[in-house]
Design a protein around this motif. Structure first.
Motif: not given
Ligand code: C2E
Ligand code: MG
Ligand code: MG
Length: 877
Positions: A655, A657, A669-670, A674, A686-687, A778, A835-837, A857
């Motif tokens: 994915e 990010l 962080m996003p 965002i 941005l997207d 999502d 997600e989030g395993i 993670y």
């Molecule tokens: P998301 O799409 O659900 O992305 C998964 C988020 O869960 C990511 O956070 C990831 O770092 C986090 N994650 C993955 N595995 C684990 C885990 O085991 N434990 C925990 N606590 N967190 C985990 P991230 O990177 O901070 O992104 C947060 C959200 O920001 C994303 O949720 C997504 O909705 C949004 N996002 C990130 N990049 C983009 C982008 O390029 N465009 C848009 N529109 N949204 C984005």
């Protein structure tokens, strides 16, 4: 003649004397000179001769004298006759001023004077004292042969109607010492004086009249003009008498006057008419009431027309004024009521009937109080009467009752009409129906303070109530809560389903909020999808409890259209007075900030204000201003998190990010930007940048043989991107540019975003799938979509939100839920990604429910492209 005779007689007498003297002288000489006889004889003879001649002459003269005497006698008789027959009374007064003779006329006038004694003073007694003295003086001073006139002698004194004469005195004698007889001729002036008196009287009458009095002959020349006319014309009498009207009247008036005159003398009939005359040509017009009549001479022939014109300008003005008043009364739009001093109704106008429904007939004779509605108490009427009695007027609003029993309000001006002694004669009330005005004003006031769509108080009224509540709470030392509510994704409802649906949603929300609060609380709409609640006398705990219940209530599904049910969601921000602010501004700002916190926290939740929010808010502000630059300045990075097969932990994609290498802040962080990007409209750019970068990177890895063609790169997209008509073309161009097959791309769209869609968007989703692009939902489970509903969309992947994965170990319900989701998704043919395993136990449980894929993670954190390549990618050829 008589004088001649007398003179001749005198001469002769002188001659005789002289002859006598001579004869005596001769005789004396003879006596003395006897001796001289010769002289004597001669003398005597001459004397004799002379005597003889003289004798003859004397005889001749005696004849003359006799004939003269006869002539004199004749003359005297003639004069006597003349005297006697003279039509004027004539008297001869003797030396003693007694009547010596009087003619018949005098005799008739003065009574029988003829036979009076010479000493009889009867004539004098006929005169009054003054006249007597005047006559005496005149007689005394009269010279012989002189004439004198004594004017206006009243004969028969003491009688008011006594005739008046002018007395002409003529001295009859040549020698006044011998003979003082005087002829007194009396010329009667009684009639003349009476006429003059009448003339004066007539003139005084004419000139004393205020009316214009005039007469004109048939040629139009003025015969008579009284003073009023002259004053009106500003002319002298000489200017107008004998002149035609054109000479002194404005031409138009002159023509009209002459014409009327003609009609009068032609018809011989008097007329009465109203007419106008002007002070000057084009000058002020005056109104006259004129009577015109013919003038006839003594023979009855018409010789002119007389006129009497009375100025009725004031009267006409009053008449016109009265007519005007009547017209105003009858046509006025305002109701007018006229009463007597006892308020008994005398007249009402048609507007009153229209206003009240009472006809004029029904109101006459009734008291004005019959109109009372009973809604105003005795005190009110007491003050009305106090004003009327003291000042003669009152104005204000009265509540009345119509004929049909309905109530109406009038603005009334009541005035007392008094006579010169200040005694009230009438009351006049002029009334305007202000019922509608009041309603309109109330509406306007309501509109000014209420929201037209929902009927809730608007920001203005809310501010008022907030200020009042703060003041009251300060007084009573109580707290209250301000809840700021912002609907989630309302813009999308509006954009995708149209404004009428958006309006209906807002009305429903308003209703739900309104029915959730107590009467003492306030619900207001302060912006498009923003509401605020004022919860009086509550502390933080109670407010939070209330807000949580409210969130639940708001989420209840509602039918936006026939085909779909929608769960409205909102982000709630809570601020408590006085802890979170003790001024309206601060409290509102902090509640707003808390609401924003709720949005950032993932929406559809409640956030209580904390001082850190202020800090975060400031940071968000800074982020917003810097983020725009960040894209251009190449400060954004794409990190990749591996997606693994749960069975063996092997990688099968990643994915993408976004991260922000923010100067002086490090990697951001996003979650921190965002939301800000979405709010400030930067998210699409941005997207697009992330999509381009991820495709570039994956394209590179594909070509390098590091990325297998059955792996997918998942890119997060905002649902709004789907609205863009060129979206498909751009995506195709991008895929082509980076030589990435469509099947490698997976687009992640959040569940709640997918709930709002248009036919166009659905169409685009289908096109995407047709292209080979996979679509993933999502954060599944956070929204309120049903799987059945989602099955209608061209979705291939469902990503179970990490909150379920996290709690499935501790919460059995969530474990069951995850199990159910996986079963259902499988049944519908969808692939599942958890997600989030983070923990092996989570992995075990997910394996146990046959979830195939996962991120977390436990497998690997999102890392940079280089680290990802180093850690996860090996050449597979
Ligand atoms: P998301 O799409 O659900 O992305 C998964 C988020 O869960 C990511 O956070 C990831 O770092 C986090 N994650 C993955 N595995 C684990 C885990 O085991 N434990 C925990 N606590 N967190 C985990 P991230 O990177 O901070 O992104 C947060 C959200 O920001 C994303 O949720 C997504 O909705 C949004 N996002 C990130 N990049 C983009 C982008 O390029 N465009 C848009 N529109 N949204 C984005
Ligand atoms: Mg995602
Ligand atoms: Mg997610």
């Amino acid at each position: 003649m008589t004088d001649d005779i007398a003179q001749s007689l005198t001469q002769r007498n002188g001659r005789i004397e002289r002859l006598k003297e001579r004869a005596q002288a001769i005789l004396a000489q003879r006596d003395n000179d006897i001796g001289l006889p010769m002289v004597g004889a001669l003398e005597s003879a001459k004397l004799l001769e002379e005597l003889r001649i003289y004798q003859v002459e004397l005889e001749l003269q005696n004849d003359e004298l006799r004939s003269a005497q006869r002539a004199a006698e004749l003359a005297q008789r003639r004069y006597q006759v003349l005297f006697e027959q003279l039509p004027l009374p004539a008297l001869v007064l003797d030396n003693n001023a007694m009547v010596d003779d009087c003619n018949a006329s005098a005799n008739a006038l003065l009574g029988n004077l003829r036979y009076q004694q010479p000493t009889d003073a009867r004539f004098w007694r006929k005169l009054n004292g003054d006249d007597r003295a005047r006559l005496h003086a005149a007689l005394r001073d009269l010279q012989a042969g002189e004439t004198r006139c004594l004017e206006q002698l009243a004969v028969a004194a003491g009688d008011a109607t006594a005739p008046v004469f002018d007395a002409h005195l003529i001295g009859l004698s040549m020698d006044y010492k011998l003979d003082r007889r005087v002829l007194l001729l009396l010329v009667d002036r009684t009639a003349e004086l009476a006429h003059a008196h009448d003339q004066r009287l007539f003139g005084t009458l004419l000139d004393s009249s205020d009316s214009l009095i005039y007469a004109a002959d048939k040629q139009g020349q003025l015969l008579l003009a009284n003073q009023a006319l002259l004053t009106f014309l500003q002319r002298s009498r000489a200017d107008v008498l004998g002149h035609k009207r054109e000479d002194f009247l404005p031409l138009r008036d002159a023509i009209v006057q002459t014409k009327v005159d003609q009609q009068v003398w032609q018809s011989g009939q008097a007329v009465t008419l109203e007419e106008q005359m002007h002070l000057s040509q084009g000058g002020q017009a005056l109104d006259f009431l004129t009577r015109k009549f013919v003038l006839r001479d003594s023979a009855g022939a018409i010789y002119g027309v007389g006129g009497i014109s009375t100025d009725i300008t004031t009267l006409k003005d009053q008449q016109r004024q009265a007519m005007l008043s009547e017209t105003v009364f009858m046509t006025s739009e305002e109701a007018i009521i006229i009463t007597d001093a006892n308020t008994c109704i005398l007249r009402v106008n048609p507007a009153f009937t229209r206003q009240s429904g009472f006809s004029s007939e029904t109101m006459l004779g009734r008291y004005a109080s019959a109109l009372k509605s009973g809604r105003q108490d005795q005190t009110f009427y007491a003050s009305l009467w106090q004003s009327l009695n003291n000042t003669g007027r009152w104005s204000g609003e009265l509540n009345n009752r119509r004929a049909d029993g309905s109530f109406y309000t009038v603005h009334s001006n009541i005035n007392a009409v008094c006579d010169a002694q200040q005694t009230v004669l009438h009351y006049i009330a002029v009334q305007t129906d202000v019922t509608l005005l009041h309603k309109a004003r109330q509406q306007l006031e309501h509109q000014a303070s209420h929201d037209a769509l929902t009927g809730l108080p608007n920001r203005t009224l809310f501010n008022d109530r907030l200020a009042q509540l703060i003041a009251a709470s300060k007084r009573h030392e109580t707290s209250f809560a301000l809840l700021f509510i912002d609907l989630d994704r309302f813009k999308e409802v509006n954009d995708t389903m149209g404004h009428p649906v958006g309006d209906a949603l807002l009305r429903t929300i308003a209703h739900r909020l309104q029915s959730a609060v107590r009467t003492e609380d306030t619900v207001a709409r302060v912006g498009g999808d923003e509401f605020v609640l004022l919860l009086t006398a509550v502390d933080r705990a109670r407010a939070q409890q209330f807000a949580t219940t409210l969130l639940e209530r708001m989420r209840e599904p509602l039918a936006l259209d026939a085909s779909q049910h929608y769960r409205p969601m909102a982000s709630l921000g809570l601020a408590i007075f006085p802890d979170d602010g003790d001024t309206p501004d601060l409290l509102l700002r902090n509640a707003d900030m808390a609401m924003y916190g709720a949005k950032l926290g993932g929406r559809n939740r409640l956030a209580s204000y904390t001082p850190q929010m202020t800090l975060a808010n400031d940071q968000a502000f800074a982020i917003q201003s810097e983020l725009a630059e960040a894209i251009a300045q190449q400060q954004l990075r794409v990190f990749y998190q591996p997606k693994c097969r749960l069975s063996d932990g092997s990688v099968c994609g990643a994915e993408a990010l976004v991260r922000w290498q923010r100067p002086a802040h490090g990697l951001v962080m996003p979650g921190e930007f965002i939301g800000v990007a979405e709010k400030s409209g930067l998210l699409m750019a941005l997207d697009s940048w992330v999509l381009g970068e991820a495709l570039r990177q994956v394209g590179h890895w594909l070509r390098a043989g590091l990325w297998r063609s059955d792996w997918r790169v998942a890119v997060n997209r905002n649902v709004l991107d789907l609205q863009h008509p060129d979206m498909l073309l751009q995506l195709q161009a991008l895929l082509a540019k980076h030589q990435v097959p469509a099947s490698v791309l997976e687009l992640e769209i959040t569940e709640d975003a997918l709930l709002m869609h248009t036919t166009d968007q659905i169409q685009r989703l289908h096109s995407l799938r047709d292209m080979g692009v996979s679509l993933a939902i999502d954060d599944f489970g956070t929204g309120y979509s049903s799987l059945a509903y989602l099955s209608q969309l061209p979705i291939s992947v469902i990503k179970i939100d990490q909150s379920f994965v996290r709690s499935m170990l501790s919460n059995d319900n969530d474990a069951v839920l995850v199990h159910t989701i996986v079963d259902l998704a499988h049944n519908l043919g969808h692939t599942l990604v958890a997600e989030g395993i983070e923990q092996p136990q989570q992995l075990e449980k997910l394996r146990a429910v046959a979830c195939e894929f996962g991120q977390g993670y436990l497998f690997g954190k999102p890392v940079s492209a280089d680290d990802f390549e180093a850690r996860w990618l090996q050449p597979f050829i």
